[in-house]
Design an enzyme around this catalytic site. Structure first.
Site, PDB file in Angstrom:
ATOM      1  N   GLY A 164       0.733  -1.220  -0.121  1.00 54.60           N
ATOM      2  CA  GLY A 164      -0.144  -0.062  -0.084  1.00 54.60           C
ATOM      3  C   GLY A 164       0.890   1.296  -0.041  1.00 54.60           C
ATOM      4  O   GLY A 164       0.464   2.336   0.557  1.00 54.60           O
ATOM      5  N   LEU A 176     -11.334  -8.484 -11.503  1.00 52.02           N
ATOM      6  CA  LEU A 176     -12.596  -8.588 -11.222  1.00 52.02           C
ATOM      7  C   LEU A 176     -13.559  -8.809 -12.582  1.00 52.02           C
ATOM      8  O   LEU A 176     -12.864  -8.705 -13.795  1.00 52.02           O
ATOM      9  CB  LEU A 176     -12.978  -7.132 -10.700  1.00 52.02           C
ATOM     10  CG  LEU A 176     -12.314  -6.860  -9.194  1.00 52.02           C
ATOM     11  CD1 LEU A 176     -12.521  -5.384  -8.970  1.00 52.02           C
ATOM     12  CD2 LEU A 176     -12.952  -7.694  -8.314  1.00 52.02           C
ATOM     13  N   HIS A 192       0.121   1.107 -13.190  1.00 51.20           N
ATOM     14  CA  HIS A 192       0.931  -0.154 -13.477  1.00 51.20           C
ATOM     15  C   HIS A 192       2.224   0.483 -13.677  1.00 51.20           C
ATOM     16  O   HIS A 192       2.509   1.640 -14.134  1.00 51.20           O
ATOM     17  CB  HIS A 192       0.496  -0.264 -15.145  1.00 51.20           C
ATOM     18  CG  HIS A 192       0.930  -1.681 -15.301  1.00 51.20           C
ATOM     19  ND1 HIS A 192       0.668  -2.691 -14.961  1.00 51.20           N
ATOM     20  CD2 HIS A 192       2.380  -1.814 -16.383  1.00 51.20           C
ATOM     21  CE1 HIS A 192       1.386  -3.540 -15.747  1.00 51.20           C
ATOM     22  NE2 HIS A 192       2.401  -3.010 -16.371  1.00 51.20           N
TER      23      HIS A 192
HETATM   24  C1  GRF Z   1       3.070  -1.019  -7.591  1.00 49.79           C
HETATM   25  O1  GRF Z   1       4.067  -1.209  -8.303  1.00 49.79           O
HETATM   26  C2  GRF Z   1       1.765  -1.163  -8.672  1.00 49.79           C
HETATM   27  O2  GRF Z   1       2.410  -0.422  -9.871  1.00 49.79           O
HETATM   28  C3  GRF Z   1       1.433  -2.393  -8.775  1.00 49.79           C
HETATM   29  O3  GRF Z   1       1.576  -3.169  -7.442  1.00 49.79           O
HETATM   30  C4  GRF Z   1       2.486  -2.301  -6.914  1.00 49.79           C
HETATM   31  C5  GRF Z   1       1.789  -1.995  -5.440  1.00 49.79           C
HETATM   32  O4  GRF Z   1       2.751  -1.222  -4.459  1.00 49.79           O
HETATM   33  N1  GRF Z   1       0.195  -2.559  -9.566  1.00 49.79           N
HETATM   34  P1  GRF Z   1       1.963  -0.809  -3.025  1.00 49.79           P
HETATM   35  O5  GRF Z   1       1.132  -1.947  -2.585  1.00 49.79           O
HETATM   36  O6  GRF Z   1       1.315   0.278  -3.588  1.00 49.79           O
HETATM   37  O7  GRF Z   1       3.202  -0.365  -2.461  1.00 49.79           O
END
Ligand code: GRF
Length: 199
Positions: free
Chosen positions: A16, A97, A113
């Site tokens: 997160g 989902l 992403h």
């Molecule tokens: C990030 O690299 C995001 O791009 C991907 O998952 C990761 C999540 O990281 N979809 P976090 O949980 O926000 O630290």
């Protein structure tokens, strides 16, 4: 002026850190007229839930076990509807989902992403795999993308993208950290643009 407070839901499955970036952007006033109404996690022990609790944000663990994708999606939609959510931010949410959520919350779901889409997106391109592939392909640049979620996988329209030089990095974890910094910068910007209806 006259803007009503918008309700954001953030969906996580892990650390997160992107959630934290959005929390901070609201607390510092970079994003105005919005609050995070709830954080939903597909994992009970996700650190993202703890971050939410630390900031007095309602934190909800939604267990997918024993449910079909459709049933799980239904549970999420109900949770969002109950809280009159205006914007759904996927931030490291690891569940796919059903299309129903995209129809119900059309152009109200955004995702981050860790690459320059449309490159390095789609099936299998998540987490560390993205960075491994970028290194393997000897890309000069990588980066991060915030995009609308549509019915495909990483195919929705791009809202904001920022690139960063790979600079000879050969350790995927190191590259991941470099890209995360970009994510934490652009995700709050995308949320701000959405809230201000500038997209
Ligand atoms: C990030 O690299 C995001 O791009 C991907 O998952 C990761 C999540 O990281 N979809 P976090 O949980 O926000 O630290």
């Amino acid at each position: 002026m006259g803007n009503k407070m918008k309700n954001i839901a953030v969906l996580v499955s892990g650390g997160g850190s992107n959630l934290q970036a959005i929390i901070d952007a609201i607390e510092t006033g970079f994003i105005r007229d919005a609050k995070i109404s709830c954080v939903i996690s597909s994992k009970e022990d996700a650190f993202g839930l703890k971050r939410a609790r630390n900031h007095n944000i309602e934190s909800i663990f939604l267990d997918a076990s024993g449910l079909s994708r459709e049933e799980y999606t239904e549970k999420i939609i109900e949770t969002l509807n109950d809280r009159k959510i205006d914007l759904v931010c996927l931030a490291g949410f690891m569940m796919i989902l059903s299309p129903k959520i995209v129809q119900t919350y059309s152009h109200k779901i955004i995702n981050i992403h860790p690459a320059l889409l449309p490159k390095f997106g789609g099936k299998g391109m998540y987490g560390i795999h993205v960075h491994e592939k970028v290194i393997e392909e000897r890309e000069k640049y990588t980066g991060a993308t915030v995009h609308f979620v549509d019915e495909g996988c990483d195919t929705g329209s791009v809202i904001i993208q920022e690139k960063v030089e790979v600079n000879g990095i050969t350790d995927p974890k190191e590259l991941q950290q470099k890209v995360l910094k970009i994510e934490h910068k652009i995700y709050p910007i995308a949320v701000k643009m959405f809230i201000e209806e500038k997209i």
